[in-house]
Design a protein around this motif. Structure first.
Motif, mmCIF file in Angstrom:
data_model
loop_
_atom_site.group_PDB
_atom_site.id
_atom_site.type_symbol
_atom_site.label_atom_id
_atom_site.label_comp_id
_atom_site.label_asym_id
_atom_site.label_seq_id
_atom_site.Cartn_x
_atom_site.Cartn_y
_atom_site.Cartn_z
ATOM 1 N N ALA A 1 35.358 31.166 46.180
ATOM 2 C CA ALA A 1 34.239 32.065 47.041
ATOM 3 C C ALA A 1 33.449 30.980 48.114
ATOM 4 O O ALA A 1 33.275 31.335 49.181
ATOM 5 C CB ALA A 1 33.287 32.325 45.850
ATOM 6 N N PHE A 2 33.367 29.736 47.413
ATOM 7 C CA PHE A 2 32.786 28.728 48.590
ATOM 8 C C PHE A 2 33.627 28.697 49.864
ATOM 9 O O PHE A 2 33.008 28.630 50.740
ATOM 10 C CB PHE A 2 32.514 27.579 47.850
ATOM 11 C CG PHE A 2 32.042 26.280 48.752
ATOM 12 C CD1 PHE A 2 30.631 26.246 49.331
ATOM 13 C CD2 PHE A 2 33.095 25.373 49.004
ATOM 14 C CE1 PHE A 2 30.344 25.285 50.157
ATOM 15 C CE2 PHE A 2 32.708 24.406 50.045
ATOM 16 C CZ PHE A 2 31.405 24.465 50.312
ATOM 17 N N SER B 1 43.629 37.375 48.928
ATOM 18 C CA SER B 1 42.799 37.502 47.550
ATOM 19 C C SER B 1 42.963 36.104 47.120
ATOM 20 O O SER B 1 43.934 35.825 46.442
ATOM 21 C CB SER B 1 43.680 38.535 46.745
ATOM 22 O OG SER B 1 43.058 38.569 45.562
ATOM 23 N N SER B 2 41.734 35.570 46.894
ATOM 24 C CA SER B 2 41.652 34.146 46.661
ATOM 25 C C SER B 2 41.113 33.921 45.080
ATOM 26 O O SER B 2 40.120 34.412 44.731
ATOM 27 C CB SER B 2 40.681 33.358 47.364
ATOM 28 O OG SER B 2 41.471 33.396 48.691
ATOM 29 N N ASP B 3 41.948 33.203 44.364
ATOM 30 C CA ASP B 3 41.358 32.904 43.119
ATOM 31 C C ASP B 3 42.085 31.664 42.586
ATOM 32 O O ASP B 3 43.025 31.401 43.380
ATOM 33 C CB ASP B 3 42.020 34.155 42.062
ATOM 34 C CG ASP B 3 41.092 34.466 40.965
ATOM 35 O OD1 ASP B 3 40.467 33.212 40.508
ATOM 36 O OD2 ASP B 3 41.067 35.189 40.244
ATOM 37 N N VAL B 4 41.813 31.109 41.492
ATOM 38 C CA VAL B 4 42.436 29.948 41.195
ATOM 39 C C VAL B 4 43.687 29.887 40.666
ATOM 40 O O VAL B 4 44.023 31.234 40.035
ATOM 41 C CB VAL B 4 41.492 29.181 40.224
ATOM 42 C CG1 VAL B 4 40.194 28.641 40.759
ATOM 43 C CG2 VAL B 4 41.280 29.945 39.085
ATOM 44 N N SER B 5 44.729 28.987 40.798
ATOM 45 C CA SER B 5 46.062 29.133 39.918
ATOM 46 C C SER B 5 45.929 27.738 39.279
ATOM 47 O O SER B 5 45.194 27.008 39.382
ATOM 48 C CB SER B 5 46.875 28.939 41.178
ATOM 49 O OG SER B 5 48.128 29.251 40.740
ATOM 50 N N GLY C 1 38.798 37.512 49.946
ATOM 51 C CA GLY C 1 38.017 38.089 48.749
ATOM 52 C C GLY C 1 38.242 36.950 47.759
ATOM 53 O O GLY C 1 39.290 36.199 47.419
ATOM 54 N N ALA C 2 37.237 36.799 47.028
ATOM 55 C CA ALA C 2 37.149 36.074 45.690
ATOM 56 C C ALA C 2 36.264 36.637 44.618
ATOM 57 O O ALA C 2 35.255 37.633 45.131
ATOM 58 C CB ALA C 2 36.928 34.756 46.185
ATOM 59 N N HIS C 3 36.061 36.074 43.463
ATOM 60 C CA HIS C 3 35.262 36.429 42.490
ATOM 61 C C HIS C 3 34.090 35.459 42.398
ATOM 62 O O HIS C 3 34.469 34.282 42.254
ATOM 63 C CB HIS C 3 35.781 37.066 41.353
ATOM 64 C CG HIS C 3 36.487 36.324 40.265
ATOM 65 N ND1 HIS C 3 35.738 35.623 39.235
ATOM 66 C CD2 HIS C 3 37.811 35.716 40.331
ATOM 67 C CE1 HIS C 3 36.762 34.773 38.706
ATOM 68 N NE2 HIS C 3 37.832 34.808 39.551
ATOM 69 N N ALA D 1 33.238 20.389 37.091
ATOM 70 C CA ALA D 1 32.355 21.409 36.995
ATOM 71 C C ALA D 1 32.555 22.658 36.436
ATOM 72 O O ALA D 1 33.641 23.139 35.999
ATOM 73 C CB ALA D 1 31.902 21.906 38.425
ATOM 74 N N TYR D 2 31.695 23.449 35.733
ATOM 75 C CA TYR D 2 31.485 24.642 35.310
ATOM 76 C C TYR D 2 31.773 25.640 36.339
ATOM 77 O O TYR D 2 31.124 25.807 37.425
ATOM 78 C CB TYR D 2 30.521 25.008 34.581
ATOM 79 C CG TYR D 2 30.466 26.533 34.095
ATOM 80 C CD1 TYR D 2 31.207 27.021 33.290
ATOM 81 C CD2 TYR D 2 29.289 27.256 34.863
ATOM 82 C CE1 TYR D 2 31.141 28.408 32.988
ATOM 83 C CE2 TYR D 2 29.156 28.540 34.515
ATOM 84 C CZ TYR D 2 30.142 29.164 33.753
ATOM 85 O OH TYR D 2 30.064 30.562 33.662
ATOM 86 N N GLY D 3 32.772 26.783 36.168
ATOM 87 C CA GLY D 3 32.732 27.937 36.918
ATOM 88 C C GLY D 3 33.211 27.741 38.030
ATOM 89 O O GLY D 3 33.233 28.669 39.275
ATOM 90 N N GLN D 4 34.389 27.011 38.434
ATOM 91 C CA GLN D 4 35.095 26.688 39.668
ATOM 92 C C GLN D 4 35.923 27.745 39.660
ATOM 93 O O GLN D 4 36.357 28.349 40.716
ATOM 94 C CB GLN D 4 35.777 25.427 39.386
ATOM 95 C CG GLN D 4 34.899 24.090 39.404
ATOM 96 C CD GLN D 4 35.622 23.029 39.926
ATOM 97 O OE1 GLN D 4 35.658 22.763 41.239
ATOM 98 N NE2 GLN D 4 35.900 22.109 39.207
#
Ligand code: MN
Ligand code: MN
Length: 471
Positions: free
Chosen positions: A273-274, A343-347, A97-99, A264-267
């Protein structure tokens, strides 16, 4: 415990694969700078890879079997994909999962006004932003305008070399003595984030000889409305039903002489997600049903019909189980509680220029591989999903077996702040969830930096997880 730099572990062949993935990643970022665009990009990609619309299967009563691939989109902003495994779904799934929403400036519902020769769009920022970072940079407008008759106009202005861009002004340094005394939070205030969208008055040509050229009241605003009418067939009132997002203009770039990074913007969080999507598409035959969910609204608390707190995900799992011939209320609950999730998100990546904000032993380093956060949250772990030690042991074992370079981390120093993810929401079902993902430098800034090696390593980690997790 020492952190291992991933680059040092790669063969020439791996570096080539890593570069190839990074190129694909940059294209993904460029094609989807909003949750809607990102969603469309994903649908285009997965339909080519054999994914079918779940809704269509429901309508036609198509039964699903092992190896089948289906997806469901919610309100054009969230998407969930399934690849049916060998075991019944009630035995549990492996979920990534990611956003796909990112911090930005949203255009207000009554946005357009004129002040002293400038036409402006009034904005309302979305998610956590340092407001002073958004002035004097080229900005693009992306989104949709839905007319009263239900027709939709897609807007994307500022990305092509011959498109105009937009900007927010800042006070010149020569007069900024008082401004510079202010606290950073007050230097640029929310209501000062108004986008300059025009400066040329609309002139009415005379109908008959003798009439003079005349200017409309608010002639610059009228000029902008005239262009919107002519090019997009939209009226001022149509802003009421528009979702327009202001984002930094321009493409994702390679960064550094060694081209080791991506700026980049929006990483946050399209990098996860990618990689989740890519892993989902590249897995072979699997025992447990694989699921990938990419959601909207994380940056404002996972609220709304398209956020992770929506029942959309649970309902979709129920539909999929139904088409697999195994739906009962109890089986659904079993499926969810027996699932494993990353649950994947940036750190946050350790930033030597702000060394004092991090605990050097417990922070992620750019280029040192996939990040596992046992917990996120603020201060005393508030709002976090604190993953179980047993689950961490299981993940460690998988990653060691598949030679995935990973690191454990917290966001920063305990008392300084924190952040949330979608992990705690899925954990409500009783499933095993851990926060994981990619380290980012200058998170939430208009331009964020990641390491190509981390992107590749996370992709590899997700593949390993999808194929091996079972607890
Ligand atoms: Mn995030
Ligand atoms: Mn964020």
């Amino acid at each position: 415990m020492e952190k291992k730099n991933t680059w040092e572990t790669y063969s020439a062949k791996q570096i080539k694969s890593c570069d190839k993935l990074a190129k694909e990643y940059r294209q993904f970022l460029d094609n989807g700078k909003t949750e809607r665009e990102c969603n469309d990009t994903i649908v285009n990609t997965i339909e080519k890879e054999g994914y079918r619309q779940l809704q269509e299967c429901i309508e036609k009563g198509i039964a699903l079997k092992q190896g089948d691939k289906v997806y469901s989109v919610w309100m054009n902003k969230s998407i969930v994909m399934f690849q049916i495994g060998e075991e019944p779904i009630s035995e549990g799934m492996n979920i990534l999962g990611a956003h796909i929403d990112s911090p930005r400036l949203d255009v207000k519902q009554n946005p357009l006004y004129e002040d002293n020769g400038f036409a402006y769009f009034d904005t309302h920022y979305y998610g956590g932003v340092k407001k002073y970072q958004w002035v004097t940079i080229p900005l693009a407008i992306h989104g949709v305008v839905v007319r009263k008759d239900g027709t939709t106009v897609e807007i994307n202005i500022g990305e092509n070399a011959d498109d105009p861009v937009f900007f927010i002004s800042d006070l010149l340094i020569h007069l900024a003595q008082e401004q510079l005394e202010k606290k950073a939070v007050k230097v640029i205030e929310g209501e000062a984030l108004d986008l300059i969208v025009g400066n040329k008055p609309l002139i009415f040509k005379p109908d008959k000889d003798g009439d003079k050229d005349s200017k409309a009241k608010d002639a610059v605003k009228s000029g902008v409305l005239d262009i919107l009418k002519e090019q997009y067939e939209i009226e001022e009132e149509d802003f009421i039903s528009a979702e327009l997002e202001i984002v930094p203009a321009g493409c994702a770039r390679e960064a550094g002489f060694d081209r080791s990074m991506i700026l980049a913007y929006g990483q946050d969080d399209r990098v996860c997600a990618f990689t989740s999507l890519r892993a989902m598409l590249d897995i072979g035959e699997i025992k447990r049903t694989a699921c990938c969910i990419l959601v909207d609204k994380e940056e404002i608390g996972s609220v709304g019909a398209t956020g992770m707190q929506s029942r959309f995900f649970e309902n979709t799992v129920a539909e999929v189980m139904n088409l697999c011939g195994e739906y009962t209320e109890l089986n659904l609950r079993r499926a969810l509680s027996r699932s494993c999730m990353l649950s994947s998100d940036v750190s946050s990546a350790y930033d030597p220029s702000y060394a004092g904000s991090f605990d050097r032993k417990n922070v992620a380093y750019l280029g040192c591989g996939m990040v596992l956060n046992k917990f996120t949250g603020s201060r005393g772990k508030s709002g976090s999903n604190d993953a179980n030690a047993e689950y961490l042991a299981h993940i460690r074992q998988i990653f060691d077996k598949k030679k995935i370079n990973f690191q454990t981390a917290e966001l920063g120093k305990v008392d300084l702040g924190g952040g949330g993810t979608i992990a705690y929401i899925l954990a409500l079902y009783g499933m095993n969830v851990i926060d994981s993902g990619v380290a980012v430098l200058n998170m939430h800034a208009p331009w964020e930096a990641t390491s190509k090696a981390d992107v590749y390593e996370v992709y590899r980690g997700y593949m390993a997880f999808m194929e091996e997790a079972s607890l």
